[in-house]
Motif scaffolding. Structure first.
Motif, PDB file in Angstrom:
ATOM      1  N   UNK A 233       1.079  -1.232  -0.520  1.00 47.51           N
ATOM      2  CA  UNK A 233      -0.150  -0.227  -0.156  1.00 47.51           C
ATOM      3  C   UNK A 233       0.744   1.593   0.187  1.00 47.51           C
ATOM      4  N   UNK A 234       0.300   2.358  -0.430  1.00 42.62           N
ATOM      5  CA  UNK A 234       1.252   3.854  -0.444  1.00 42.62           C
ATOM      6  C   UNK A 234       1.672   4.020   0.002  1.00 42.62           C
ATOM      7  N   UNK A 235       0.556   4.369   1.703  1.00 37.06           N
ATOM      8  CA  UNK A 235       1.795   4.996   3.051  1.00 37.06           C
ATOM      9  C   UNK A 235       2.487   3.728   3.669  1.00 37.06           C
ATOM     10  N   UNK A 236       2.309   2.366   3.780  1.00 43.03           N
ATOM     11  CA  UNK A 236       3.365   1.587   3.919  1.00 43.03           C
ATOM     12  C   UNK A 236       4.925   1.649   3.331  1.00 43.03           C
ATOM     13  N   UNK A 237       4.822   1.602   1.701  1.00 47.08           N
ATOM     14  CA  UNK A 237       6.172   1.904   0.991  1.00 47.08           C
ATOM     15  C   UNK A 237       6.826   3.068   0.681  1.00 47.08           C
ATOM     16  N   UNK A 238       5.710   4.628   0.981  1.00 45.58           N
ATOM     17  CA  UNK A 238       6.793   6.377   1.724  1.00 45.58           C
ATOM     18  C   UNK A 238       6.525   6.306   2.751  1.00 45.58           C
ATOM     19  N   UNK A 239       6.283   5.618   3.711  1.00 46.44           N
ATOM     20  CA  UNK A 239       7.520   5.661   5.335  1.00 46.44           C
ATOM     21  C   UNK A 239       8.770   4.506   5.040  1.00 46.44           C
ATOM     22  N   UNK A 240       8.366   3.057   4.426  1.00 49.44           N
ATOM     23  CA  UNK A 240       9.648   2.788   3.678  1.00 49.44           C
ATOM     24  C   UNK A 240      10.383   3.435   3.497  1.00 49.44           C
ATOM     25  N   UNK A 241      10.561   4.098   2.169  1.00 45.73           N
ATOM     26  CA  UNK A 241      11.496   5.210   1.088  1.00 45.73           C
ATOM     27  C   UNK A 241      11.913   6.264   1.910  1.00 45.73           C
ATOM     28  N   UNK A 242      10.621   6.639   3.298  1.00 50.03           N
ATOM     29  CA  UNK A 242      11.206   8.363   3.937  1.00 50.03           C
ATOM     30  C   UNK A 242      12.424   7.627   5.254  1.00 50.03           C
ATOM     31  N   UNK A 243      11.812   6.362   5.328  1.00 52.80           N
ATOM     32  CA  UNK A 243      13.216   7.074   6.484  1.00 52.80           C
ATOM     33  C   UNK A 243      14.135   5.111   6.343  1.00 52.80           C
ATOM     34  N   UNK A 244      14.455   4.155   5.359  1.00 60.62           N
ATOM     35  CA  UNK A 244      14.905   4.124   5.852  1.00 60.62           C
ATOM     36  C   UNK A 244      16.107   3.838   3.683  1.00 60.62           C
ATOM     37  N   UNK A 245      15.268   4.568   2.551  1.00 58.28           N
ATOM     38  CA  UNK A 245      16.091   4.457   1.366  1.00 58.28           C
ATOM     39  C   UNK A 245      15.895   5.749   1.177  1.00 58.28           C
ATOM     40  N   UNK A 246      16.215   6.820   1.271  1.00 62.39           N
ATOM     41  CA  UNK A 246      16.276   8.623   1.135  1.00 62.39           C
ATOM     42  C   UNK A 246      17.183   8.852   1.881  1.00 62.39           C
ATOM     43  N   UNK A 247      17.153   8.996   3.094  1.00 63.27           N
ATOM     44  CA  UNK A 247      17.697   9.389   4.388  1.00 63.27           C
ATOM     45  C   UNK A 247      18.936   8.631   3.394  1.00 63.27           C
ATOM     46  N   UNK A 248      19.321   6.908   2.802  1.00 68.47           N
ATOM     47  CA  UNK A 248      21.007   6.826   2.572  1.00 68.47           C
ATOM     48  C   UNK A 248      21.454   7.910   1.288  1.00 68.47           C
ATOM     49  N   UNK A 249      20.277   8.114   0.822  1.00 71.65           N
ATOM     50  CA  UNK A 249      20.714   8.902  -0.864  1.00 71.65           C
ATOM     51  C   UNK A 249      21.148  10.419  -0.548  1.00 71.65           C
ATOM     52  N   UNK A 250      20.974  10.628   1.061  1.00 74.48           N
ATOM     53  CA  UNK A 250      20.252  12.264   0.904  1.00 74.48           C
ATOM     54  C   UNK A 250      21.801  12.833   2.097  1.00 74.48           C
ATOM     55  N   UNK A 251      23.013  11.746   2.465  1.00 76.34           N
ATOM     56  CA  UNK A 251      23.391  12.084   3.574  1.00 76.34           C
ATOM     57  C   UNK A 251      24.406  12.710   3.395  1.00 76.34           C
ATOM     58  N   UNK A 252      24.312  13.416   4.012  1.00 74.51           N
ATOM     59  CA  UNK A 252      26.032  14.591   3.053  1.00 74.51           C
ATOM     60  C   UNK A 252      25.666  15.455   1.451  1.00 74.51           C
ATOM     61  N   UNK A 253      24.087  15.331   1.628  1.00 75.05           N
ATOM     62  CA  UNK A 253      24.094  15.790   0.133  1.00 75.05           C
ATOM     63  C   UNK A 253      24.124  17.803  -0.043  1.00 75.05           C
ATOM     64  N   UNK A 254      24.217  18.146   0.780  1.00 73.73           N
ATOM     65  CA  UNK A 254      24.994  18.795  -0.130  1.00 73.73           C
ATOM     66  C   UNK A 254      26.328  19.436   0.050  1.00 73.73           C
ATOM     67  N   UNK A 255      27.182  18.230   0.766  1.00 72.55           N
ATOM     68  CA  UNK A 255      28.540  18.262  -0.032  1.00 72.55           C
ATOM     69  C   UNK A 255      29.043  17.360  -1.721  1.00 72.55           C
ATOM     70  N   UNK A 256      28.518  16.862  -1.424  1.00 68.19           N
ATOM     71  CA  UNK A 256      28.718  15.972  -2.601  1.00 68.19           C
ATOM     72  C   UNK A 256      27.563  16.511  -3.569  1.00 68.19           C
TER      73      UNK A 256
END
Length: 115
Positions: free
Chosen positions: A77-100
């Protein structure tokens, strides 16, 4: 303890010299070899000032997490997939993004392909 000798930037004419391999000897007599990249606080710093190595590493980790999340959670379902995306995957991709912040088209495409 582990120490690294990080050498940023390398002029082309330096490769032609006989001492082009750079080693640093500490006062205690330890030899530190030069590295092409070094990991500091989770960010891969490259000697040629490009972020492709770091971005490729992050994309691989994010894809691994996305595959794990899709394999473990049966609810699509959309709420579960969005929660997983925001809590696990997106934070990994955005870590220190202003630097790189990616400026190459290929790096930007690699990051967008995870989505």
């Amino acid at each position: 303890e582990q120490y690294l000798c990080y050498r940023a930037g390398r002029p082309n004419w330096l490769d032609e010299l006989p001492f082009s391999t750079f080693n640093y000897n500490t006062p205690a007599g330890f030899s530190l070899d030069s590295k092409d990249f070094v990991k500091d606080l989770g960010v891969l710093l490259s000697s040629n000032y490009h972020w492709s190595t770091h971005i490729n590493s992050m994309v691989a980790g994010a894809r691994k997490l996305a595959g794990w999340a899709l394999g473990v959670f049966r609810d699509r379902s959309t709420p579960v997939m969005l929660t997983l995306w925001k809590s696990l995957i997106r934070c990994k991709l955005e870590y220190c993004s202003p630097l790189w912040h990616p400026h190459k088209l290929g790096d930007t495409k690699a990051l967008e392909d995870v989505q």
